[in-house]
Design an enzyme around this catalytic site. Structure first.
Site, PDB file in Angstrom:
ATOM      1  N   SER A  17       0.828  -1.208   0.000  1.00  0.00           N
ATOM      2  CA  SER A  17       0.000   0.000   0.000  1.00  0.00           C
ATOM      3  C   SER A  17       0.865   1.263   0.000  1.00  0.00           C
ATOM      4  CB  SER A  17      -0.893  -0.012   1.246  1.00  0.00           C
ATOM      5  OG  SER A  17      -1.647   1.175   1.309  1.00  0.00           O
ATOM      6  N   THR A  42      -3.820   3.521   1.260  1.00  0.00           N
ATOM      7  CA  THR A  42      -4.794   3.606   2.353  1.00  0.00           C
ATOM      8  C   THR A  42      -5.812   4.712   2.081  1.00  0.00           C
ATOM      9  OG1 THR A  42      -3.152   2.847   3.950  1.00  0.00           O
ATOM     10  CG2 THR A  42      -5.097   3.974   4.838  1.00  0.00           C
ATOM     11  N   ASN A  65       9.693   8.824   4.394  1.00  0.00           N
ATOM     12  CA  ASN A  65       8.592   9.544   3.765  1.00  0.00           C
ATOM     13  C   ASN A  65       7.702  10.178   4.816  1.00  0.00           C
ATOM     14  OD1 ASN A  65       5.617   8.405   3.823  1.00  0.00           O
ATOM     15  ND2 ASN A  65       6.952   6.611   3.884  1.00  0.00           N
ATOM     16  N   CYS A 125       0.295   3.641  10.506  1.00  0.00           N
ATOM     17  CA  CYS A 125       0.961   4.694   9.734  1.00  0.00           C
ATOM     18  C   CYS A 125       1.750   5.597  10.672  1.00  0.00           C
ATOM     19  CB  CYS A 125      -0.028   5.521   8.937  1.00  0.00           C
ATOM     20  SG  CYS A 125       0.835   6.779   7.966  1.00  0.00           S
ATOM     21  N   LYS A 160      -2.404  -4.388   9.448  1.00  0.00           N
ATOM     22  CA  LYS A 160      -1.035  -4.028   9.097  1.00  0.00           C
ATOM     23  C   LYS A 160      -0.358  -3.340  10.276  1.00  0.00           C
ATOM     24  CE  LYS A 160       1.851  -1.796   5.722  1.00  0.00           C
ATOM     25  NZ  LYS A 160       1.898  -1.233   4.395  1.00  0.00           N
ATOM     26  N   ILE A 185       6.055  -5.513   7.540  1.00  0.00           N
ATOM     27  CA  ILE A 185       5.810  -4.429   8.487  1.00  0.00           C
ATOM     28  C   ILE A 185       5.533  -3.131   7.739  1.00  0.00           C
ATOM     29  CG2 ILE A 185       7.245  -5.355  10.356  1.00  0.00           C
ATOM     30  CD1 ILE A 185       9.507  -3.441   9.485  1.00  0.00           C
ATOM     31  N   SER A 187       6.307   0.985   7.501  1.00  0.00           N
ATOM     32  CA  SER A 187       7.595   1.664   7.624  1.00  0.00           C
ATOM     33  C   SER A 187       7.912   1.892   9.106  1.00  0.00           C
ATOM     34  CB  SER A 187       7.608   2.973   6.835  1.00  0.00           C
ATOM     35  OG  SER A 187       6.392   3.635   6.958  1.00  0.00           O
ATOM     36  N   SER A 261       8.973   0.489  -1.362  1.00  0.00           N
ATOM     37  CA  SER A 261      10.000   1.425  -1.843  1.00  0.00           C
ATOM     38  C   SER A 261      10.646   0.957  -3.148  1.00  0.00           C
ATOM     39  CB  SER A 261      11.104   1.581  -0.794  1.00  0.00           C
ATOM     40  OG  SER A 261      10.554   1.944   0.441  1.00  0.00           O
TER      41      SER A 261
HETATM   42  C1  FMN Z   1       5.853   6.726  -0.085  1.00  0.00           C
HETATM   43  C2  FMN Z   1       5.237   5.673   0.783  1.00  0.00           C
HETATM   44  C3  FMN Z   1       3.879   5.715   1.062  1.00  0.00           C
HETATM   45  C4  FMN Z   1       3.287   4.730   1.874  1.00  0.00           C
HETATM   46  N1  FMN Z   1       1.945   4.787   2.112  1.00  0.00           N
HETATM   47  C5  FMN Z   1       1.361   3.776   2.820  1.00  0.00           C
HETATM   48  C6  FMN Z   1      -0.051   3.746   3.000  1.00  0.00           C
HETATM   49  O1  FMN Z   1      -0.801   4.601   2.512  1.00  0.00           O
HETATM   50  N2  FMN Z   1      -0.569   2.728   3.728  1.00  0.00           N
HETATM   51  C7  FMN Z   1       0.203   1.733   4.274  1.00  0.00           C
HETATM   52  O2  FMN Z   1      -0.336   0.817   4.918  1.00  0.00           O
HETATM   53  N3  FMN Z   1       1.546   1.734   4.107  1.00  0.00           N
HETATM   54  C8  FMN Z   1       2.135   2.719   3.391  1.00  0.00           C
HETATM   55  N4  FMN Z   1       3.487   2.702   3.192  1.00  0.00           N
HETATM   56  C9  FMN Z   1       4.298   1.595   3.778  1.00  0.00           C
HETATM   57  C10 FMN Z   1       4.561   0.484   2.754  1.00  0.00           C
HETATM   58  O3  FMN Z   1       3.361  -0.121   2.325  1.00  0.00           O
HETATM   59  C11 FMN Z   1       5.475  -0.598   3.355  1.00  0.00           C
HETATM   60  O4  FMN Z   1       4.820  -1.219   4.434  1.00  0.00           O
HETATM   61  C12 FMN Z   1       6.818  -0.057   3.865  1.00  0.00           C
HETATM   62  O5  FMN Z   1       7.288   0.989   3.036  1.00  0.00           O
HETATM   63  C13 FMN Z   1       7.879  -1.154   3.960  1.00  0.00           C
HETATM   64  O6  FMN Z   1       8.120  -1.762   2.721  1.00  0.00           O
HETATM   65  P1  FMN Z   1       9.294  -1.274   1.707  1.00  0.00           P
HETATM   66  O7  FMN Z   1      10.573  -1.251   2.487  1.00  0.00           O
HETATM   67  O8  FMN Z   1       9.269  -2.266   0.573  1.00  0.00           O
HETATM   68  O9  FMN Z   1       8.920   0.099   1.256  1.00  0.00           O
HETATM   69  C14 FMN Z   1       4.098   3.691   2.407  1.00  0.00           C
HETATM   70  C15 FMN Z   1       5.472   3.658   2.125  1.00  0.00           C
HETATM   71  C16 FMN Z   1       6.053   4.634   1.328  1.00  0.00           C
HETATM   72  C17 FMN Z   1       7.530   4.548   1.042  1.00  0.00           C
END
Ligand code: FMN
Length: 300
Positions: A17, A42, A65, A125, A160, A185, A187, A261
């Site tokens: 997401s 989300t 972010n 979040c 989540k 997880i 972030s 990411s």
């Molecule tokens: C720019 C950005 C926006 C995100 N927006 C959401 C969100 O709206 N809802 C959510 O559950 N997680 C959000 N996340 C978290 C990601 O879904 C993910 O859980 C987290 O970044 C870890 O994975 P990654 O290391 O592959 O990015 C966001 C992450 C990033 C980098």
């Protein structure tokens, strides 16, 4: 092919997401139908403008972010984003967020008849609450929310979470309330200082830290949950950038793996991972690989 809670996924690779938005922009770069699934950004009841810029800061081994759950709100989402998502030939997971239990429940009601396979309740979040705390720290509130959500939801419910200190206790309570799976997880928390200006870069100071540096943290969180709750479906994410990263998540117990990411670094990454995993699983059983690295650990 991956089966999870009675739903079939073409492969275990989904978009996490957020970074993939609601799919339209990303679909200009890659064929989303090649993936096992797509998690929408989300959505909340009311529109949220998000946090003031700068919203993304590069750091070593990841990004921080401060998007702040920017989204159009449920009415616009249903009108402008859901039809596109439903037109895709892949599984859709809808991520919902709110400040109160009743907001989550209203969103479930509004989205119950969509074609999505699961709801993912975003409880973690790091970018929205005033004091950088959120629902994921309150196991009683999570218990109540999941219990109520299960009464009305027509779809399985995932929650989540981040790499919380009390993760096992929280997941146990959510299981007692009937949760169907967990996404691990979100972030982590991160901060960067502008040493020339002698100021914090992000307006909120702390943002959500994601990317390669959080992979070991994510794996540890999944390990702790998988060894306690062997049969609980897990969507794993955090720093997955290639198929070898993905394999670590699967071997520690993730049923599906989500790319966040990585999509921002290179939109092709999820397709490459799906392709490489398909090759890998020609010689190895996907089912038997899930959690295989934990053999012998369950009973300790
Ligand atoms: C720019 C950005 C926006 C995100 N927006 C959401 C969100 O709206 N809802 C959510 O559950 N997680 C959000 N996340 C978290 C990601 O879904 C993910 O859980 C987290 O970044 C870890 O994975 P990654 O290391 O592959 O990015 C966001 C992450 C990033 C980098």
């Amino acid at each position: 092919m991956v089966n999870i809670l009675g739903f079939t996924f073409k492969n275990p690779v989904i978009i996490a997401s957020g970074p993939g938005g609601n799919g339209k922009e990303l679909s200009n770069y890659i064929d989303l139908n090649r993936l096992g699934g797509f998690t929408a950004k989300t959505v909340t009841l009311k529109e949220r403008p998000g946090n003031p810029p700068p919203r993304i800061v590069n750091v070593k081994a990841g990004i921080i972010n401060s998007i702040g759950l920017q989204n159009p709100g449920i009415d616009k989402f249903i009108k402008e984003d859901l039809p596109f998502l439903e037109s895709l030939n892949t599984n859709i997971i809808l991520s919902i967020g709110g400040d109160t239990k009743s907001e989550y429940l209203s969103l479930i009601e509004r989205l119950n008849d969509s074609k999505a396979v699961f709801f993912e309740l975003n409880l973690s979040c790091p970018n929205v609450s005033k004091h950088n705390t959120n629902l994921e720290h309150d196991s009683d509130a999570i218990y109540e929310l999941v219990k109520e959500a299960k009464k009305i939801s027509k779809k399985p419910i995932f929650i989540k979470l981040g790499s919380n200190l009390f993760l096992e206790k929280i997941v146990k309570r959510a299981i007692d309330a009937g949760v169907d799976g967990v996404s691990l997880i979100n972030s982590s928390k991160g901060l960067k200082v502008d040493i020339k200006k002698k100021r914090l870069i992000l307006k909120r100071g702390i943002g959500g830290f994601s990317g390669p540096a959080i992979k070991p943290i994510a794996l540890a969180a999944i390990f702790n949950i998988k060894r306690k709750f062997k049969h609980l479906p897990i969507i794993g994410m955090g720093g997955i950038f290639d198929y070898k990263d993905a394999l670590e998540f699967i071997m520690i117990g993730a049923n599906l793996i989500a790319i966040g990411s990585g999509v921002m670094a290179d939109p092709e990454i999820p397709i490459k991972i799906a392709h490489d995993l398909e090759n890998y699983f020609k010689n190895d059983s996907y089912e038997k690989t899930i959690g295989c690295a934990l053999e012998g650990f369950y009973d300790r």
